[in-house]
Design a protein around this motif. Sequence first.
Motif, PDB file in Angstrom:
ATOM      1  N   TYR A  39      -1.055  -6.517   0.382  1.00  0.00           N
ATOM      2  CA  TYR A  39       0.091  -5.700  -0.009  1.00  0.00           C
ATOM      3  C   TYR A  39       1.367  -6.514  -0.206  1.00  0.00           C
ATOM      4  CZ  TYR A  39      -2.960  -1.795   0.695  1.00  0.00           C
ATOM      5  OH  TYR A  39      -4.006  -0.922   0.568  1.00  0.00           O
ATOM      6  N   LEU A  40       1.334  -7.808   0.061  1.00  0.00           N
ATOM      7  CA  LEU A  40       2.513  -8.642  -0.162  1.00  0.00           C
ATOM      8  C   LEU A  40       2.846  -8.748  -1.646  1.00  0.00           C
ATOM      9  CD1 LEU A  40       1.897 -11.462   2.463  1.00  0.00           C
ATOM     10  CD2 LEU A  40       3.545  -9.568   2.583  1.00  0.00           C
ATOM     11  N   THR A  41       1.902  -8.417  -2.486  1.00  0.00           N
ATOM     12  CA  THR A  41       2.125  -8.441  -3.928  1.00  0.00           C
ATOM     13  C   THR A  41       3.188  -7.442  -4.379  1.00  0.00           C
ATOM     14  OG1 THR A  41       0.961  -8.510  -6.034  1.00  0.00           O
ATOM     15  CG2 THR A  41       0.268  -6.826  -4.483  1.00  0.00           C
ATOM     16  N   PHE A  42       3.564  -6.515  -3.473  1.00  0.00           N
ATOM     17  CA  PHE A  42       4.612  -5.537  -3.779  1.00  0.00           C
ATOM     18  C   PHE A  42       6.011  -6.097  -3.549  1.00  0.00           C
ATOM     19  CE2 PHE A  42       0.905  -2.905  -3.388  1.00  0.00           C
ATOM     20  CZ  PHE A  42       1.128  -1.841  -4.248  1.00  0.00           C
ATOM     21  N   ALA A  43       6.126  -7.310  -3.047  1.00  0.00           N
ATOM     22  CA  ALA A  43       7.433  -7.909  -2.758  1.00  0.00           C
ATOM     23  C   ALA A  43       8.162  -8.277  -4.054  1.00  0.00           C
ATOM     24  CB  ALA A  43       7.256  -9.157  -1.890  1.00  0.00           C
ATOM     25  N   PRO A  44       9.496  -8.371  -3.991  1.00  0.00           N
ATOM     26  CA  PRO A  44      10.251  -8.797  -5.171  1.00  0.00           C
ATOM     27  C   PRO A  44       9.765 -10.166  -5.646  1.00  0.00           C
ATOM     28  CG  PRO A  44      11.736  -8.120  -3.403  1.00  0.00           C
ATOM     29  CD  PRO A  44      10.354  -8.148  -2.828  1.00  0.00           C
ATOM     30  N   VAL A  48       3.096  -7.233  -8.358  1.00  0.00           N
ATOM     31  CA  VAL A  48       3.418  -5.818  -8.533  1.00  0.00           C
ATOM     32  C   VAL A  48       4.932  -5.617  -8.540  1.00  0.00           C
ATOM     33  CG1 VAL A  48       3.136  -3.488  -7.589  1.00  0.00           C
ATOM     34  CG2 VAL A  48       1.221  -5.078  -7.543  1.00  0.00           C
ATOM     35  N   GLY A  49       5.634  -6.386  -7.734  1.00  0.00           N
ATOM     36  CA  GLY A  49       7.089  -6.317  -7.755  1.00  0.00           C
ATOM     37  C   GLY A  49       7.643  -6.587  -9.150  1.00  0.00           C
ATOM     38  N   LEU A  50       7.131  -7.606  -9.812  1.00  0.00           N
ATOM     39  CA  LEU A  50       7.577  -7.925 -11.172  1.00  0.00           C
ATOM     40  C   LEU A  50       7.227  -6.816 -12.153  1.00  0.00           C
ATOM     41  CD1 LEU A  50       6.710 -11.730 -11.304  1.00  0.00           C
ATOM     42  CD2 LEU A  50       9.002 -10.686 -11.211  1.00  0.00           C
ATOM     43  N   ARG A  51       6.049  -6.232 -11.989  1.00  0.00           N
ATOM     44  CA  ARG A  51       5.661  -5.131 -12.873  1.00  0.00           C
ATOM     45  C   ARG A  51       6.603  -3.934 -12.713  1.00  0.00           C
ATOM     46  NH1 ARG A  51      -0.831  -5.553 -11.717  1.00  0.00           N
ATOM     47  NH2 ARG A  51      -1.199  -7.356 -13.043  1.00  0.00           N
ATOM     48  N   ALA A  52       7.189  -3.802 -11.532  1.00  0.00           N
ATOM     49  CA  ALA A  52       8.133  -2.713 -11.267  1.00  0.00           C
ATOM     50  C   ALA A  52       9.564  -3.128 -11.622  1.00  0.00           C
ATOM     51  CB  ALA A  52       8.052  -2.295  -9.799  1.00  0.00           C
ATOM     52  N   GLY A  53       9.737  -4.311 -12.210  1.00  0.00           N
ATOM     53  CA  GLY A  53      11.056  -4.782 -12.587  1.00  0.00           C
ATOM     54  C   GLY A  53      11.866  -5.324 -11.423  1.00  0.00           C
ATOM     55  N   TRP A  54      11.185  -5.729 -10.367  1.00  0.00           N
ATOM     56  CA  TRP A  54      11.832  -6.193  -9.143  1.00  0.00           C
ATOM     57  C   TRP A  54      11.713  -7.708  -9.076  1.00  0.00           C
ATOM     58  CZ3 TRP A  54      10.225  -4.577  -3.541  1.00  0.00           C
ATOM     59  CH2 TRP A  54      11.366  -4.403  -2.752  1.00  0.00           C
ATOM     60  N   ALA A  55      12.678  -8.393  -9.640  1.00  0.00           N
ATOM     61  CA  ALA A  55      12.641  -9.854  -9.762  1.00  0.00           C
ATOM     62  C   ALA A  55      12.882 -10.546  -8.430  1.00  0.00           C
ATOM     63  CB  ALA A  55      13.694 -10.304 -10.770  1.00  0.00           C
ATOM     64  N   LYS A  64      12.116 -12.619   2.596  1.00  0.00           N
ATOM     65  CA  LYS A  64      11.997 -13.431   3.811  1.00  0.00           C
ATOM     66  C   LYS A  64      10.910 -12.873   4.729  1.00  0.00           C
ATOM     67  CE  LYS A  64      14.685 -15.192   7.706  1.00  0.00           C
ATOM     68  NZ  LYS A  64      15.982 -15.199   8.379  1.00  0.00           N
ATOM     69  N   THR A  65      10.883 -11.555   4.885  1.00  0.00           N
ATOM     70  CA  THR A  65       9.850 -10.932   5.725  1.00  0.00           C
ATOM     71  C   THR A  65       8.470 -11.160   5.128  1.00  0.00           C
ATOM     72  OG1 THR A  65      11.414  -9.235   6.439  1.00  0.00           O
ATOM     73  CG2 THR A  65       9.072  -8.776   6.786  1.00  0.00           C
ATOM     74  N   ALA A  66       8.333 -10.989   3.817  1.00  0.00           N
ATOM     75  CA  ALA A  66       7.039 -11.188   3.148  1.00  0.00           C
ATOM     76  C   ALA A  66       6.563 -12.628   3.307  1.00  0.00           C
ATOM     77  CB  ALA A  66       7.145 -10.820   1.672  1.00  0.00           C
ATOM     78  N   ALA A  67       7.471 -13.586   3.160  1.00  0.00           N
ATOM     79  CA  ALA A  67       7.110 -15.000   3.294  1.00  0.00           C
ATOM     80  C   ALA A  67       6.646 -15.303   4.721  1.00  0.00           C
ATOM     81  CB  ALA A  67       8.286 -15.885   2.906  1.00  0.00           C
ATOM     82  N   ALA A  68       7.325 -14.736   5.704  1.00  0.00           N
ATOM     83  CA  ALA A  68       6.928 -14.952   7.104  1.00  0.00           C
ATOM     84  C   ALA A  68       5.588 -14.302   7.393  1.00  0.00           C
ATOM     85  CB  ALA A  68       8.010 -14.415   8.044  1.00  0.00           C
ATOM     86  N   ALA A  69       5.378 -13.097   6.863  1.00  0.00           N
ATOM     87  CA  ALA A  69       4.108 -12.389   7.082  1.00  0.00           C
ATOM     88  C   ALA A  69       2.947 -13.147   6.445  1.00  0.00           C
ATOM     89  CB  ALA A  69       4.189 -10.975   6.521  1.00  0.00           C
ATOM     90  N   ALA A  70       3.198 -13.776   5.318  1.00  0.00           N
ATOM     91  CA  ALA A  70       2.141 -14.491   4.598  1.00  0.00           C
ATOM     92  C   ALA A  70       1.574 -15.661   5.384  1.00  0.00           C
ATOM     93  CB  ALA A  70       2.667 -14.977   3.248  1.00  0.00           C
ATOM     94  N   VAL A  71       2.369 -16.252   6.274  1.00  0.00           N
ATOM     95  CA  VAL A  71       1.904 -17.445   6.997  1.00  0.00           C
ATOM     96  C   VAL A  71       1.713 -17.209   8.494  1.00  0.00           C
ATOM     97  CG1 VAL A  71       2.878 -19.025   5.301  1.00  0.00           C
ATOM     98  CG2 VAL A  71       4.260 -18.348   7.281  1.00  0.00           C
ATOM     99  N   ALA A  72       2.058 -16.039   8.976  1.00  0.00           N
ATOM    100  CA  ALA A  72       1.909 -15.750  10.411  1.00  0.00           C
ATOM    101  C   ALA A  72       0.432 -15.717  10.786  1.00  0.00           C
ATOM    102  CB  ALA A  72       2.574 -14.427  10.757  1.00  0.00           C
ATOM    103  N   PHE A  85       7.848  -5.260   6.976  1.00  0.00           N
ATOM    104  CA  PHE A  85       7.754  -5.330   5.518  1.00  0.00           C
ATOM    105  C   PHE A  85       7.590  -3.936   4.927  1.00  0.00           C
ATOM    106  CE2 PHE A  85       4.903  -5.947   1.753  1.00  0.00           C
ATOM    107  CZ  PHE A  85       5.825  -6.543   0.911  1.00  0.00           C
ATOM    108  N   GLN A  86       6.680  -3.138   5.509  1.00  0.00           N
ATOM    109  CA  GLN A  86       6.456  -1.789   4.986  1.00  0.00           C
ATOM    110  C   GLN A  86       7.696  -0.919   5.138  1.00  0.00           C
ATOM    111  OE1 GLN A  86       3.560  -0.493   3.292  1.00  0.00           O
ATOM    112  NE2 GLN A  86       5.302   0.810   2.759  1.00  0.00           N
ATOM    113  N   ARG A  87       8.364  -1.021   6.281  1.00  0.00           N
ATOM    114  CA  ARG A  87       9.594  -0.238   6.474  1.00  0.00           C
ATOM    115  C   ARG A  87      10.667  -0.650   5.456  1.00  0.00           C
ATOM    116  NH1 ARG A  87       8.686  -1.602  11.930  1.00  0.00           N
ATOM    117  NH2 ARG A  87       7.480   0.026  12.937  1.00  0.00           N
TER     118      ARG A  87
END
Length: 130
Positions: A39-44, A48-55, A64-72, A85-87
């Motif tokens: 689900y990190l693909t939803f991050a800016p 998916v973030g880019l597909r939603a126009g979220w650069a 920052k939260t997504a990057a930390a979650a990706a390596v935790a 991240f979800q909140r």
Amino acid sequence: MNVQLSGAPTGTWLTSYRSGKMAFGLSLWGPDYPDPADYLTFAPGDLVGLRAGWAAGSSPAIEKTAAAAAVATDPAKRTALFQQFQRQLNTSGPYFPLMQPTQVFVSTSDLKNAVYNSVYSVDVTKVGPK
């Protein structure tokens, strides 16, 4: 607001969705693999973030939260980061969670290993007679 619904075959819809030019869409996101990192693909700045126009750079705190979650790797820390991240997505993301699809799974008592799995539904290679 007036919305005109325009259904389309999956292949046609996916082409429009993947182009990032769809003004509005209603779809589910089923997991590609059994880990919340899917689900990190939803991050800016992500797919998916880019597909939603979220650069990238649109929401540094979420990125920052997504990057930390990706390596935790610590399970408790990962859980906390993915919840955060979800909140953050719920509060500031360009997504509106409208529904959660359900699954119906039925098996007979004479089968073993007929277990529902969210990624591939049923592993038929493990199902067999009792």
